[in-house]
Design an enzyme around this catalytic site. Structure first.
Site, PDB file in Angstrom:
ATOM      1  N   HIS A 105       0.852   5.216   0.829  1.00  0.00           N
ATOM      2  CA  HIS A 105       0.189   6.294   1.558  1.00  0.00           C
ATOM      3  C   HIS A 105       0.395   7.598   0.803  1.00  0.00           C
ATOM      4  O   HIS A 105       1.515   7.909   0.394  1.00  0.00           O
ATOM      5  CB  HIS A 105       0.801   6.479   2.951  1.00  0.00           C
ATOM      6  CG  HIS A 105       0.581   5.358   3.892  1.00  0.00           C
ATOM      7  ND1 HIS A 105      -0.465   5.327   4.769  1.00  0.00           N
ATOM      8  CD2 HIS A 105       1.302   4.232   4.107  1.00  0.00           C
ATOM      9  CE1 HIS A 105      -0.390   4.236   5.493  1.00  0.00           C
ATOM     10  NE2 HIS A 105       0.674   3.543   5.107  1.00  0.00           N
ATOM     11  N   HIS A 155       0.839  -1.200   0.000  1.00  0.00           N
ATOM     12  CA  HIS A 155       0.000   0.000   0.000  1.00  0.00           C
ATOM     13  C   HIS A 155       0.872   1.247   0.000  1.00  0.00           C
ATOM     14  O   HIS A 155       1.923   1.292   0.607  1.00  0.00           O
ATOM     15  CB  HIS A 155      -1.004   0.024   1.159  1.00  0.00           C
ATOM     16  CG  HIS A 155      -0.412  -0.150   2.527  1.00  0.00           C
ATOM     17  ND1 HIS A 155       0.078  -1.348   3.004  1.00  0.00           N
ATOM     18  CD2 HIS A 155      -0.267   0.737   3.535  1.00  0.00           C
ATOM     19  CE1 HIS A 155       0.500  -1.195   4.247  1.00  0.00           C
ATOM     20  NE2 HIS A 155       0.306   0.075   4.586  1.00  0.00           N
TER      21      HIS A 155
END
Length: 135
Positions: free
Chosen positions: A98, A96
């Site tokens: 950010h 992931h």
């Protein structure tokens, strides 16, 4: 699989989806560090970036490129962060990215503020790393 991001992708857990592609999805972080904190993730479960195919990687970072302009419009600056593995600070073992809006008034600092000391390397250590990492 007991991955919270996989559950978001499958619709088992609701999320504020911002944009979706064939291989990636972006949504508002449920535990934001700043207003407008966005996550961009691959739809297939991979723990680290190097586990992804080139197509998935290209799609992921294309979506990051699209979303960063939107996030950057909030404060004018955006922190891009990827924790690539548990020891790097990755809390959810699913790739992931950010996107965190930043301002001079927030409490966060530069990446160097995350570490206690600056690393001092000898010339031979630098040469050894250069040889190991050069492609």
């Amino acid at each position: 699989m007991d991955c919270i991001f996989c559950k978001i992708i499958s619709g088992q857990i609701p999320a504020k989806i911002l944009k979706e592609t064939d291989d990636s999805i972006s949504f508002l972080d449920a535990f934001p560090l700043a207003k407008g904190h966005v996550l961009v993730i691959p739809k297939n479960h991979h723990q680290k970036i190097q586990d992804m195919s080139e197509k998935e990687n290209s799609d992921l970072f294309s979506l990051v490129h699209t979303m960063i302009s939107k996030v950057d419009s909030i404060t004018g600056s955006t922190l891009l962060a990827v924790h690539n593995g548990k020891d790097a600070g990755q809390e959810v073992p699913h790739v992931h990215v950010h996107l965190v809006p930043r301002s001079k008034y927030d409490s966060a600092g530069a990446i160097h503020s995350m570490f206690d000391n600056s690393l001092k390397l000898s010339d031979s250590e630098i040469d050894e790393l250069y040889t190991k990492l050069k492609i």
